[in-house]
Design an enzyme around this catalytic site. Structure first.
Site, PDB file in Angstrom:
ATOM      1  N   CYS A  48     -42.258  46.286 -10.285  1.00  0.00           N
ATOM      2  CA  CYS A  48     -42.329  47.603  -9.812  1.00  0.00           C
ATOM      3  C   CYS A  48     -43.700  47.906  -9.203  1.00  0.00           C
ATOM      4  O   CYS A  48     -44.614  46.996  -9.644  1.00  0.00           O
ATOM      5  CB  CYS A  48     -42.383  48.664 -11.205  1.00  0.00           C
ATOM      6  SG  CYS A  48     -40.721  48.891 -11.898  1.00  0.00           S
ATOM      7  N   ARG A  60     -43.815  41.556  -5.694  1.00  0.00           N
ATOM      8  CA  ARG A  60     -43.803  41.655  -7.051  1.00  0.00           C
ATOM      9  C   ARG A  60     -42.500  41.828  -7.714  1.00  0.00           C
ATOM     10  O   ARG A  60     -42.585  41.557  -8.811  1.00  0.00           O
ATOM     11  CB  ARG A  60     -44.408  43.023  -7.276  1.00  0.00           C
ATOM     12  CG  ARG A  60     -45.821  43.290  -6.944  1.00  0.00           C
ATOM     13  CD  ARG A  60     -46.146  44.583  -7.335  1.00  0.00           C
ATOM     14  NE  ARG A  60     -46.373  45.138  -8.398  1.00  0.00           N
ATOM     15  CZ  ARG A  60     -47.427  44.849  -9.324  1.00  0.00           C
ATOM     16  NH1 ARG A  60     -48.619  44.051  -8.786  1.00  0.00           N
ATOM     17  NH2 ARG A  60     -47.634  45.310 -10.436  1.00  0.00           N
ATOM     18  N   TRP A 103     -38.329  47.218 -10.661  1.00  0.00           N
ATOM     19  CA  TRP A 103     -37.491  46.172 -11.222  1.00  0.00           C
ATOM     20  C   TRP A 103     -36.914  46.713 -12.334  1.00  0.00           C
ATOM     21  O   TRP A 103     -37.426  47.329 -13.353  1.00  0.00           O
ATOM     22  CB  TRP A 103     -38.619  45.135 -11.410  1.00  0.00           C
ATOM     23  CG  TRP A 103     -38.030  43.944 -11.801  1.00  0.00           C
ATOM     24  CD1 TRP A 103     -37.821  42.808 -11.030  1.00  0.00           C
ATOM     25  CD2 TRP A 103     -38.104  43.419 -13.198  1.00  0.00           C
ATOM     26  NE1 TRP A 103     -37.468  41.625 -11.766  1.00  0.00           N
ATOM     27  CE2 TRP A 103     -37.664  41.963 -13.117  1.00  0.00           C
ATOM     28  CE3 TRP A 103     -38.197  43.771 -14.459  1.00  0.00           C
ATOM     29  CZ2 TRP A 103     -37.214  41.530 -14.103  1.00  0.00           C
ATOM     30  CZ3 TRP A 103     -38.245  43.221 -15.392  1.00  0.00           C
ATOM     31  CH2 TRP A 103     -37.518  41.825 -15.525  1.00  0.00           C
ATOM     32  N   ASN A 106     -44.518  52.561 -13.464  1.00  0.00           N
ATOM     33  CA  ASN A 106     -44.295  51.039 -13.401  1.00  0.00           C
ATOM     34  C   ASN A 106     -44.491  50.904 -15.032  1.00  0.00           C
ATOM     35  O   ASN A 106     -45.504  51.256 -15.342  1.00  0.00           O
ATOM     36  CB  ASN A 106     -45.332  50.656 -12.652  1.00  0.00           C
ATOM     37  CG  ASN A 106     -45.608  49.051 -12.897  1.00  0.00           C
ATOM     38  OD1 ASN A 106     -44.782  48.286 -13.419  1.00  0.00           O
ATOM     39  ND2 ASN A 106     -46.647  48.561 -12.378  1.00  0.00           N
ATOM     40  N   GLY A 107     -43.660  50.082 -15.798  1.00  0.00           N
ATOM     41  CA  GLY A 107     -43.840  49.570 -17.181  1.00  0.00           C
ATOM     42  C   GLY A 107     -42.731  50.303 -17.831  1.00  0.00           C
ATOM     43  O   GLY A 107     -41.459  50.621 -17.528  1.00  0.00           O
ATOM     44  N   GLU A 110     -43.851  21.838 -14.541  1.00  0.00           N
ATOM     45  CA  GLU A 110     -44.036  22.584 -13.362  1.00  0.00           C
ATOM     46  C   GLU A 110     -42.902  22.291 -12.512  1.00  0.00           C
ATOM     47  O   GLU A 110     -42.471  23.158 -11.519  1.00  0.00           O
ATOM     48  CB  GLU A 110     -45.395  22.553 -12.969  1.00  0.00           C
ATOM     49  CG  GLU A 110     -45.669  23.322 -11.711  1.00  0.00           C
ATOM     50  CD  GLU A 110     -45.640  24.830 -11.501  1.00  0.00           C
ATOM     51  OE1 GLU A 110     -45.220  25.222 -12.797  1.00  0.00           O
ATOM     52  OE2 GLU A 110     -45.735  25.535 -10.688  1.00  0.00           O
ATOM     53  N   LYS A 163     -40.183  25.063 -10.806  1.00  0.00           N
ATOM     54  CA  LYS A 163     -39.996  25.511  -9.524  1.00  0.00           C
ATOM     55  C   LYS A 163     -38.609  25.355  -8.966  1.00  0.00           C
ATOM     56  O   LYS A 163     -38.170  26.103  -8.048  1.00  0.00           O
ATOM     57  CB  LYS A 163     -40.964  24.424  -8.604  1.00  0.00           C
ATOM     58  CG  LYS A 163     -42.465  24.675  -8.703  1.00  0.00           C
ATOM     59  CD  LYS A 163     -42.879  26.089  -7.871  1.00  0.00           C
ATOM     60  CE  LYS A 163     -43.809  26.909  -8.446  1.00  0.00           C
ATOM     61  NZ  LYS A 163     -43.781  27.551  -9.415  1.00  0.00           N
ATOM     62  N   GLU A 172     -36.504  28.242 -10.418  1.00  0.00           N
ATOM     63  CA  GLU A 172     -36.640  29.329 -10.045  1.00  0.00           C
ATOM     64  C   GLU A 172     -36.515  29.714  -8.423  1.00  0.00           C
ATOM     65  O   GLU A 172     -36.021  30.698  -8.080  1.00  0.00           O
ATOM     66  CB  GLU A 172     -38.196  30.159 -10.269  1.00  0.00           C
ATOM     67  CG  GLU A 172     -39.180  29.298 -10.045  1.00  0.00           C
ATOM     68  CD  GLU A 172     -40.592  29.844 -10.074  1.00  0.00           C
ATOM     69  OE1 GLU A 172     -40.727  30.988 -10.675  1.00  0.00           O
ATOM     70  OE2 GLU A 172     -41.447  29.158 -10.168  1.00  0.00           O
ATOM     71  N   HIS A 185     -33.570   9.643 -26.944  1.00  0.00           N
ATOM     72  CA  HIS A 185     -33.360  10.382 -28.225  1.00  0.00           C
ATOM     73  C   HIS A 185     -32.164  11.692 -27.723  1.00  0.00           C
ATOM     74  O   HIS A 185     -32.065  12.575 -28.622  1.00  0.00           O
ATOM     75  CB  HIS A 185     -34.600  10.974 -28.775  1.00  0.00           C
ATOM     76  CG  HIS A 185     -35.455  10.058 -29.198  1.00  0.00           C
ATOM     77  ND1 HIS A 185     -35.295   9.292 -30.133  1.00  0.00           N
ATOM     78  CD2 HIS A 185     -36.635   9.932 -28.528  1.00  0.00           C
ATOM     79  CE1 HIS A 185     -36.299   8.386 -30.153  1.00  0.00           C
ATOM     80  NE2 HIS A 185     -37.313   8.622 -29.294  1.00  0.00           N
ATOM     81  N   LYS A 239     -43.437  39.124  -9.610  1.00  0.00           N
ATOM     82  CA  LYS A 239     -44.423  38.273  -9.343  1.00  0.00           C
ATOM     83  C   LYS A 239     -45.432  38.590 -10.601  1.00  0.00           C
ATOM     84  O   LYS A 239     -46.113  37.533 -10.977  1.00  0.00           O
ATOM     85  CB  LYS A 239     -45.214  38.743  -7.906  1.00  0.00           C
ATOM     86  CG  LYS A 239     -46.648  37.815  -7.730  1.00  0.00           C
ATOM     87  CD  LYS A 239     -46.394  36.547  -7.494  1.00  0.00           C
ATOM     88  CE  LYS A 239     -47.616  35.504  -7.049  1.00  0.00           C
ATOM     89  NZ  LYS A 239     -47.487  34.297  -7.368  1.00  0.00           N
TER      90      LYS A 239
END
Ligand code: AGP
Length: 609
Positions: free
Chosen positions: A2, A27, A75, A101-102, A482, A486, A489, A505, A604
């Site tokens: 948002c 964002r 969002w 927002n929230g 990491e 990447k 996403e 294993h 973001k």
């Protein structure tokens, strides 16, 4: 996650708001909208989808005379993405319009109360409750109404309101969600983040938790939660808006990958003293912080957590201090064994990640000394930690972090070397040697960037594969986590990261003829062990992309593709090995037609739990 923007001044509000919304796209969002104050009342236009779609609708509406309004990128949390659920939400008579927002945690209880009083709801959102609540409490004084509203809300929020009867006036507040006020000449803006205000100014104030602000073209009045007028410190953005633009690249992500040498250089430049030792004293971080520390807790989410894992290895091996690396969302609910003998290092690009900020507060409440490694100036984590060490990576716009991650690693190395000095586990000369190597690291990252075309070729070979595995040991195991994130996403490819020794294993059963496996072998302590693990992959038909940096003789049968990085000290290899993995994810994502800078479902700045 948002984005809020608001404008009041002499310009036409719609284009300024749209421009602001474009800068907030990074964002993450799924719909957008705006409300404009006009002589005939408030005009609200909303659209599911991109800001582009909203702009089409605004243009189709013809010229709307308005010098004040609010805009929003949503969002979805409560209610699916749709025109109806998009913000702004308005009061029943249309005289109040609000963006949020929230998450309002007690929305259901408030909705039931308002419905019983005759308020009719048009959306499935938690936000609409706040619009009705504001109109209920509003009697001509927006600040008073907002203070009353805030007293009724539970959860986290940033809110902005325009009313039909107060031309040129914006009212806003926040709790646990970012909000700034940009200070222009005869015009002012409110926004979730700095890039949105840079069309009019570089000067801004940060709205504090619980504060309510009245913004007009000529004035900005800030009130505390009791309605008492307060003064705020004005801050100035220290980077240029060019930094938040694509500058000729196809995507922000590739631009930011290429900016990594500068991000690392800027993050270490002023932090190595003339005598060649780490110097974080201007951040208040010196030897005394680590001299008697019992445990270090590193706390973060996502990529910042993976940077923290690499930091853990550096701290433990260099400074011999036990380090617990924690995912922030788990830390806060784990009844953590943390007290005043401990140092908690939180890592966050945005400084606004809800889980990380909550974990920081938990650590502080338990008496730990807190250090925040943060990229965004004046963000919540930066303001609340006992010490803040900024990563000077500049604005990072792509949802997938690259340069901020690299800058976090660099700051962690400096911290680990500071701790090693404090504990006497390294001699000053050894630390000086590592600092010289750290100064050379940006040039080595630069050299590693030259592998871009090679990784593009490999992406062409493997982009159709639906599963990819990443393996590493020691520091390499931290780095591959990491790399794997990447690829997930950006390219929506299923991938997993394993410690090389763990394959046998279980996961080795997934390696079949043609399975791509990215194998790191940069940790000298574990090189030979990792080579044996890679052999087991090759023996099962895996296609191995080997990334190494030692002066090792490579058996030609060991791998299908070899990326040879410049040599550097073992703990700094994560800063080099991540680069080819970033390129791989980027190019596979491009070839698969993914939305590189705004991957589906991601935001973001993750400001909800
Ligand atoms: C990484 O590419 C991410 N999109 C994500 O994992 C991110 O690192 C995480 O959400 C933490 O964000 P922060 O650094 O702003 O706290």
């Amino acid at each position: 996650m948002c984005g809020i923007v608001g404008y009041t001044g002499g310009k036409q509000a719609a284009p300024v708001l749209l421009k602001g919304l474009y800068t907030l796209e990074y964002r993450g969002y799924d719909s957008a909208g705006l409300s404009l104050q006009t002589a005939g009342g408030i005009v609200t236009i909303k659209a599911k989808g991109r800001v582009e779609e909203l702009e089409k609708r605004v243009n189709a509406a013809g010229r709307i005379e308005s010098n004040c309004g609010i805009g929003h990128t949503r969002w979805a949390t409560h209610g699916a993405p749709s025109d109806r659920n998009s913000h702004p939400h308005n009061s029943m008579d249309g005289s109040v319009s609000l963006v949020h927002n929230g998450i309002i945690e007690n929305y259901l209880e408030l909705k039931t109360e308002l419905q019983a009083e005759g308020y009719v709801f048009k959306s499935d959102t938690d936000t609409e409750v706040v619009a009705h609540l504001f109109s209920k409490y509003y009697h001509g004084d927006g600040v008073a109404a907002m203070l009353d509203v805030a007293r009724r809300l539970r959860g986290g929020y940033a809110l902005a309101v325009v009313t039909a009867d107060r031309p040129g006036e914006l009212i806003c507040t926040r709790r646990d969600n970012p909000l700034i006020v940009g200070l222009g000449e005869g015009e002012n803006m409110i926004a979730s983040d700095i890039p949105a205000i840079m069309a009019i100014t570089r000067d801004f104030i940060v709205v504090g938790d619980g504060e309510v602000v009245r913004v007009t073209p000529e004035s900005v009045e800030v009130y505390d939660k009791d309605g008492v007028r307060i003064e705020k410190e004005v801050q100035t953005v220290n980077w240029d808006i060019q930094g938040a633009m694509k500058g000729g690249y196809d995507h922000f992500m590739i631009k930011e990958i290429m900016e990594q040498p500068k991000a690392v250089r800027d993050s270490i430049a002023s932090r190595i003293s003339a005598d060649g030792l780490p110097d974080l004293m201007s951040e208040g971080v010196g030897a005394e912080l680590f001299a008697d520390v019992r445990n270090i807790h590193i706390i973060a989410c996502g990529s910042a957590y993976y940077a923290g894992l690499a930091g853990k290895v550096a701290f433990e091996r260099l400074a011999k201090i036990p380090v617990m690396a924690n995912v922030a969302s788990e830390f806060r609910y784990s009844d953590p064994i943390v007290d005043s003998h401990d140092v908690c290092v939180v890592i966050s690009q945005s400084g606004e990640t809800a889980d990380t900020v909550a974990a920081l507060r938990e650590a502080k409440a338990r008496g730990a000394t807190t250090v925040a490694i943060v990229n965004v100036l004046a963000s919540t984590a930066a303001r609340e930690a006992d010490h803040v060490i900024y990563t000077w990576a500049g604005p990072e716009i792509a949802v997938a972090t690259t340069k901020a991650y690299s800058a976090q690693l660099a700051v962690l190395y400096l911290l680990a070397l500071t701790a090693a000095g404090a504990r006497g586990t390294l001699t000053p000369d050894e630390i000086r040697y590592y600092c010289r190597e750290l100064r050379d690291l940006p040039d080595k990252i630069e050299k590693t960037l030259a592998f871009g075309p090679e990784l593009k070729r490999l992406a062409e070979l493997y982009c159709a594969c639906d599963d990819t595995y990443f393996i590493g040991r020691g520091i390499d195991y931290m780095a591959v986590q990491e790399g794997s994130l990447k690829l997930k996403e950006i390219a929506y490819v299923h991938s997993e990261a394993y410690a090389g020794g763990e394959l046998k294993h279980g996961p080795i059963s997934l390696i079949v003829d043609g399975t791509p496996v990215v194998a790191l072998a940069c940790d000298p302590e574990l090189y030979e062990k990792q080579i044996s693990n890679i052999k087991t992959v090759k023996a099962r038909g895996g296609r191995v992309i080997l990334i190494t940096n030692g002066e090792y003789a490579i058996d030609p049968d060991l791998c299908d593709h070899l990326i040879k990085l410049p040599p550097c000290p073992w703990f700094m290899t994560a800063s080099l090995s991540v680069v080819p993995m970033q390129f791989l994810a980027y190019y596979v994502g491009v070839l698969r037609g993914c939305d590189i800078d705004k991957p589906r479902n991601l935001a973001k700045s993750v400001t909800v739990e």
